[in-house]
Design a protein around this motif. Structure first.
Motif, mmCIF file in Angstrom:
data_model
loop_
_atom_site.group_PDB
_atom_site.id
_atom_site.type_symbol
_atom_site.label_atom_id
_atom_site.label_comp_id
_atom_site.label_asym_id
_atom_site.label_seq_id
_atom_site.Cartn_x
_atom_site.Cartn_y
_atom_site.Cartn_z
ATOM 1 N N VAL A 328 -3.994 -49.987 20.751
ATOM 2 C CA VAL A 328 -5.472 -50.022 20.645
ATOM 3 C C VAL A 328 -5.939 -50.839 19.452
ATOM 4 N N PHE A 378 -5.562 -52.374 24.697
ATOM 5 C CA PHE A 378 -6.950 -51.947 24.884
ATOM 6 C C PHE A 378 -7.784 -52.267 23.656
ATOM 7 N N CYS A 394 -14.170 -48.660 26.451
ATOM 8 C CA CYS A 394 -12.734 -48.931 26.470
ATOM 9 C C CYS A 394 -12.479 -50.128 27.376
ATOM 10 N N ASN A 396 -9.785 -52.787 28.957
ATOM 11 C CA ASN A 396 -8.403 -53.159 29.237
ATOM 12 C C ASN A 396 -8.296 -54.666 29.010
ATOM 13 N N GLN A 402 -13.744 -52.532 32.029
ATOM 14 C CA GLN A 402 -14.332 -51.712 30.972
ATOM 15 C C GLN A 402 -14.845 -50.404 31.525
ATOM 16 N N PHE A 415 -3.406 -44.319 27.025
ATOM 17 C CA PHE A 415 -3.315 -45.690 26.525
ATOM 18 C C PHE A 415 -1.906 -46.270 26.664
ATOM 19 N N ARG A 418 -1.296 -47.189 30.402
ATOM 20 C CA ARG A 418 -2.424 -47.946 30.931
ATOM 21 C C ARG A 418 -2.874 -47.389 32.279
#
Length: 419
Positions: A328, A378, A394, A396, A402, A415, A418
């Motif tokens: 992230v 992310f 969030c 990707n 989103q 996360f 995925r």
RNA sequence: GUGGUUGUAGCUCAGUUGGUUAGAGCGCCUGGUUGUGGCCCAGGAGGUCGGGGGUUCGAAUCCCCUCAUCCACCCCA
């Protein structure tokens, strides 16, 4: 800038290179443990005397390649040029002296003050193993088998295993007399280096690359024939084990190796993808004299050059493990968002999610670029709108999809895989 | 330690017989989108030309020295 402020023969191992290093190190650890070896770490510096006695005063390594210095207490210390002496120092006086085996492996930096060239650094790295106290022909053969399995495991093909015997220490002394006698007669034909070696280190004449010397050596009777029956049958037994194990090898009567502590079996693995330094690994049976110990410490082992392993892998086009991606990257728009993201980043990291928060006042675009550069999976985006509504956006980074996630449910999003 | 090679931007490299403000590609930054990366377009920042000395009106370019690099000898992992 071309000015690299680095001592000659040293280099950085960058974050990009670390995965390959870890790969060969982890494989070593895994394979060696299959043979009962455990990792051991000894100091990078030792008393100079340990190497002088252990490796041999007349060897090139001790004579001209050691980084030796005096510490503030006037002690003579040396940066280790190899790993065996330190391990044997540690085992001297223990039950290995009675033939109880201690199987250990090590990995780390070694130091030799040589002129750098392809595959040769002043600080280089070895992975080594020692079967201390293991006095048997099987121990010799097994270390070679383990070496071969390891090389296979890390994808190195096309190497050759060369083996030879140096005979027992008694044989060696007798053979030295013989060698010196034979070679002295033609000493005027030898190169300058070999004339020197004749007096102190006759064995080194044997693997001299000079064509004249080599021709003279070729005319010598096989030195192995002068060894005792015991030494010769020892070598035969080792070869028998190798055959049983299905290992391919070549007997090279010119293989002598440069360290004094070797006796009986010696071996070397060479590879063509390395430039002039074609040796990937080397080792053999030894008896290492250790200061303070009445008897030398026996064993068998080998060391591999990590830089050379990596060169060999590269020459073979081997796949390298890739860097782990960042999970992230947190993008903040405004000071309040930074604060909220800092708090959330702590939650994410505690949950095992790798997270980087942008701390500067970069633009949205700048932060997105940074996320991209770090290969983040992310991006979590938060500005005034999201703060007000208690959500984060969030994104990707691969699919550009989103979605909004309520702040309190952030850990429910997977996360790592995925989702 | 000996020999050869190379040293110009963060990286990879151009730079003709010495001649004015030393270039390219990639990367980086900004803009093209009030808060959206990669691709594209435009612009921008960034260089003691490894360092020192010399020759010259003038040196990245020629000479000497030095440092570093890479390679070979040597040695070894």
């Amino acid at each position: 800038m071309a000015t690299t402020f680095l001592p000659p023969g040293t280099s950085d191992i960058t974050p990009e290179e670390i995965p390959q290093w870890r790969f060969v190190e982890n494989a070593a650890s895994r394979i060696f443990q299959l043979y009962g070896y455990l990792e051991m770490r000894t100091p990078v510096m030792e008393f100079t005397e340990l190497f002088q006695r252990g490796i041999g005063d007349e060897t090139d390594v001790v004579k001209k390649e050691m980084y030796s210095f005096e510490d503030k207490g006037g002690r003579g210390l040396t940066l280790r040029p190899e790993g065996t002496a330190g391990i044997m120092r540690s085992f001297a006086g223990t039950d290995v002296m009675n033939g109880n085996e201690r199987r250990v492996f090590y990995m780390g930096p070694m130091f030799r003050g040589e002129k750098p060239a392809a595959g040769r650094k002043r600080q280089f790295h070895q992975i080594g193993v020692e079967n201390a106290g293991g006095v048997s022909t099987l121990a010799d053969a097994e270390s070679m088998a383990m070496l071969a399995q390891y090389l296979d495991e890390i994808g190195i093909t096309g190497y050759s295993l060369l083996i030879n015997t140096r005979g027992s220490f008694e044989d060696r002394i007798a053979a030295e007399v013989l060698l010196r006698e034979k070679l002295s007669k033609r000493s005027n034909e030898l190169c300058d280096d070999c004339k020197e070696r004749l007096g102190r280190n006759v064995w080194r004449v044997i693997d001299c690359k000079n064509p004249n010397c080599s021709a003279i050596v070729d005319e010598l009777p096989d030195i192995t024939d002068s060894f005792s029956a015991e030494s010769r049958s020892y070598f035969e037994e080792v070869r028998g084990h190798l055959d049983k194990m299905g290992l391919e090898y070549t007997v090279d009567s010119k293989l002598v190796r440069g360290l004094d502590y070797y006796a009986h079996t010696v071996f070397e693995v060479t590879h063509s993808g390395l430039g002039a330094q074609n040796s990937l690994a080397g080792g053999g049976r030894y008896e290492v004299p250790v200061p303070g110990s009445k008897r030398p410490v026996p064993g068998v082992g080998f060391a591999l050059g990590v830089e050379r392993l990596l060169m060999a892998r590269e020459s073979l086009g081997a796949e390298n493990p890739h860097l782990r991606k960042l999970d992230v990257y947190m993008i903040s728009l405004g000071a309040a968002a930074v604060d909220a993201n800092v708090i959330m980043s702590m939650t994410l990291r505690k949950a095992g999610i790798s997270t980087v928060v942008c701390g500067g006042d970069k633009s949205m675009k700048g932060q997105m670029r940074a996320a991209n550069r770090l290969s983040a999976r992310f991006a979590l985006i938060r500005g005034d709108q999201e703060l007000e509504r208690g959500v984060v956006v969030c994104k990707n980074m691969e699919t550009s999809e989103q979605r909004e996630i309520p702040e309190g449910e952030i850990l429910e999003f997977d996360f790592r895989t995925r989702r």
